[in-house]
Design a protein around this motif. Structure first.
Motif, PDB file in Angstrom:
ATOM      1  N   PHE A  60       0.803  -1.193  -0.024  1.00  0.00           N
ATOM      2  CA  PHE A  60       0.246  -0.070   0.033  1.00  0.00           C
ATOM      3  C   PHE A  60       0.913   1.174  -0.007  1.00  0.00           C
ATOM      4  O   PHE A  60       1.249   1.646   0.969  1.00  0.00           O
ATOM      5  CB  PHE A  60      -1.088   0.131   1.348  1.00  0.00           C
ATOM      6  N   GLY A  61       1.289   1.695  -1.210  1.00  0.00           N
ATOM      7  CA  GLY A  61       2.338   2.744  -1.081  1.00  0.00           C
ATOM      8  C   GLY A  61       1.728   4.168  -1.461  1.00  0.00           C
ATOM      9  O   GLY A  61       2.387   5.099  -1.860  1.00  0.00           O
ATOM     10  N   GLN A  62       0.599   4.396  -1.057  1.00  0.00           N
ATOM     11  CA  GLN A  62      -0.267   5.750  -1.108  1.00  0.00           C
ATOM     12  C   GLN A  62       0.598   6.919  -0.485  1.00  0.00           C
ATOM     13  O   GLN A  62       0.915   8.024  -1.032  1.00  0.00           O
ATOM     14  CB  GLN A  62      -1.639   5.751  -0.633  1.00  0.00           C
ATOM     15  N   ILE A  63       1.116   6.685   0.993  1.00  0.00           N
ATOM     16  CA  ILE A  63       1.568   7.797   1.690  1.00  0.00           C
ATOM     17  C   ILE A  63       2.914   7.799   0.971  1.00  0.00           C
ATOM     18  O   ILE A  63       3.381   9.249   0.887  1.00  0.00           O
ATOM     19  CB  ILE A  63       1.646   7.397   2.865  1.00  0.00           C
ATOM     20  N   PHE A  64       3.751   6.910   0.665  1.00  0.00           N
ATOM     21  CA  PHE A  64       5.204   7.209  -0.004  1.00  0.00           C
ATOM     22  C   PHE A  64       4.961   7.963  -1.308  1.00  0.00           C
ATOM     23  O   PHE A  64       5.525   8.688  -1.486  1.00  0.00           O
ATOM     24  CB  PHE A  64       5.704   5.526  -0.328  1.00  0.00           C
ATOM     25  N   ALA A  65       3.947   7.676  -2.015  1.00  0.00           N
ATOM     26  CA  ALA A  65       3.579   8.518  -3.342  1.00  0.00           C
ATOM     27  C   ALA A  65       3.333  10.093  -3.155  1.00  0.00           C
ATOM     28  O   ALA A  65       3.993  10.806  -3.897  1.00  0.00           O
ATOM     29  CB  ALA A  65       2.654   7.746  -4.244  1.00  0.00           C
ATOM     30  N   ILE A  66       2.534  10.295  -2.098  1.00  0.00           N
ATOM     31  CA  ILE A  66       2.197  11.360  -1.917  1.00  0.00           C
ATOM     32  C   ILE A  66       3.389  12.177  -1.176  1.00  0.00           C
ATOM     33  O   ILE A  66       3.663  13.263  -1.569  1.00  0.00           O
ATOM     34  CB  ILE A  66       0.980  11.645  -0.887  1.00  0.00           C
ATOM     35  N   ARG A  67       4.074  11.817  -0.337  1.00  0.00           N
ATOM     36  CA  ARG A  67       5.148  12.277   0.206  1.00  0.00           C
ATOM     37  C   ARG A  67       6.217  12.619  -0.634  1.00  0.00           C
ATOM     38  O   ARG A  67       6.594  13.611  -0.800  1.00  0.00           O
ATOM     39  CB  ARG A  67       5.845  11.465   1.378  1.00  0.00           C
ATOM     40  N   SER A  68       6.359  11.670  -1.731  1.00  0.00           N
ATOM     41  CA  SER A  68       7.842  11.939  -2.786  1.00  0.00           C
ATOM     42  C   SER A  68       7.229  12.950  -3.646  1.00  0.00           C
ATOM     43  O   SER A  68       8.014  13.760  -4.041  1.00  0.00           O
ATOM     44  CB  SER A  68       7.960  10.613  -3.439  1.00  0.00           C
ATOM     45  N   GLY A  69       6.164  12.906  -3.892  1.00  0.00           N
ATOM     46  CA  GLY A  69       5.443  14.045  -5.030  1.00  0.00           C
ATOM     47  C   GLY A  69       5.626  15.416  -4.413  1.00  0.00           C
ATOM     48  O   GLY A  69       6.032  16.408  -4.866  1.00  0.00           O
ATOM     49  N   VAL A  70       5.129  15.673  -2.947  1.00  0.00           N
ATOM     50  CA  VAL A  70       5.166  16.759  -2.470  1.00  0.00           C
ATOM     51  C   VAL A  70       6.527  17.263  -2.277  1.00  0.00           C
ATOM     52  O   VAL A  70       7.129  18.450  -2.459  1.00  0.00           O
ATOM     53  CB  VAL A  70       4.573  16.696  -1.034  1.00  0.00           C
ATOM     54  N   TYR A  71       7.761  16.454  -1.788  1.00  0.00           N
ATOM     55  CA  TYR A  71       8.904  16.513  -1.639  1.00  0.00           C
ATOM     56  C   TYR A  71       9.786  16.966  -2.940  1.00  0.00           C
ATOM     57  O   TYR A  71      10.562  18.151  -2.812  1.00  0.00           O
ATOM     58  CB  TYR A  71       9.797  15.433  -1.110  1.00  0.00           C
TER      59      TYR A  71
END
Length: 362
Positions: free
Chosen positions: A265-276
């Motif tokens: 479940f990689g949603q939070i990783f995806a959101i964080r990396s996009g924001v960073y």
């Protein structure tokens, strides 16, 4: 400043949202006709994986200014191993729909941005980098990182899933770990509601032509009677990338190997990396440095996933038995302690002693 984003998935849309917060309107290119994944399914955001931050929705809203609405709360996890079954209950996280559904994470993120998404347009980052000040690659593929010579593969897996009809607890996640029906030994069921769910089997290191055999064995072994209304298959390659920025090209989400590989479940990783990625561009910060908290979580997740891949059913039974003892269960699932950060190493070494099978790294 001219910024191009390749891919309108979770990481790309999160990047666009953060860029707009800093007054930058990006050009978004998506080779498909709609944002996100083409098949509908349900994924989970679990509080366990963001310790000590707490509630996933509050965390994303406070730290990343992204307010998502879940499908429903996750209140129970039922784990089925070859020789034991256990339940975990409590406020464990949330379920979210994914894909083309109206309330999916992808469509919610689309509603948060003003930038136009150029659909049905396939672009090459090597061409765009000479036209734009920055290019953020969010394609969900390792191809760009491989082209740049940055990719170090960890493992390859095939995900086979289906949307099914039946009777389900809308707040319960079902999980299976059993080496009998596949090498990875991992499958899960997540509900859309009381009468519909998505069910997924993940198999490691096989060819696409073999997945049907494992899928049928899984269904036969568990004696499922669900009605399948839609099926889907997805290939995935997990790996490490170094560095995550080359010149004016940044890699985010799965394109940078930033997928949580333990449960997938990689949603939070995806959101964080996009924001960073957006913050690195807008504030002229070091992108790799901004990613460092994610990379620590990623390394621990990969370590745990690798050991579960090689663990026998006997070890898995001991694991679930130990993790669901009353005191340990409360520590793991109902506390603010970052168990994945501090507990993976001791857990694996303890299993070495109990089972006599070496699975920990010395």
């Amino acid at each position: 400043m001219k910024v191009a984003i390749i891919g309108a998935g979770i990481s790309g849309l999160s990047c666009a949202h953060e860029l707009e917060r800093h007054g930058i309107t990006p050009d978004i290119f998506e080779e498909r006709s709609q944002p996100g994944e083409l098949f509908p399914h349900v994924s989970a955001m679990m509080e366990l994986f963001i310790r000590p931050k707490g509630d996933p929705i509050a965390y994303l809203n406070k730290d990343f200014h992204i307010k998502l609405k879940p499908k429903q709360k996750l209140m129970k996890v039922h784990m089925k191993f070859s020789g034991v079954q256990r339940n975990i209950t409590g406020s464990l996280g949330y379920f979210f729909t994914r894909g083309q559904l109206e309330d999916s994470v992808e469509n919610q993120l689309c509603g948060m941005i003003k930038a136009k998404i150029n659909y049905n347009v396939k672009v090459n980052f090597e061409e765009l980098k000479d036209v734009y000040d920055y290019v953020v690659v969010c394609t969900g593929s390792a191809q760009e990182a491989k082209t740049l010579g940055l990719w170090d593969s960890v493992f390859y897996s095939i995900l086979r899933g289906a949307v099914i009809l039946g009777e389900f607890d809308p707040q319960q996640l079902l999980m299976w770990f059993n080496k009998k029906y596949n090498d990875t030994g991992y499958a899960y069921l997540t509900p859309f509601g009381e009468d519909m769910a998505s069910i997924v089997l993940i198999v490691r290191n096989i060819g696409p032509e073999e997945i049907d055999d494992y899928w049928h064995l899984f269904w036969q072994n568990e004696k499922f009677k669900y009605k399948v209304i839609e099926s889907f298959t997805l290939e995935h390659e997990a790996g490490f990338v170094n560095p995550y920025q080359v010149g004016n090209v940044l890699l985010a989400g799965n394109a940078g190997g930033l997928l949580e590989p333990f449960l997938g479940f990689g949603q939070i990783f995806a959101i964080r990396s996009g924001v960073y990625a957006a913050q690195a561009i807008a504030k002229q910060d070091d992108y790799d440095k901004l990613l460092s908290p994610i990379l620590g979580d990623l390394n621990r997740s990969v370590t745990l996933r690798e050991h579960l891949n090689i663990a026998s059913n006997r070890i898995m039974n001991y694991t679930i038995w130990g993790l669901t003892l009353p005191g340990i269960k409360n520590l793991v699932y109902n506390s603010n302690i970052d168990v994945l950060k501090y507990g993976v190493g001791p857990l694996l070494k303890a299993l070495d002693k109990i089972t006599g099978e070496k699975i920990s790294r010395q």
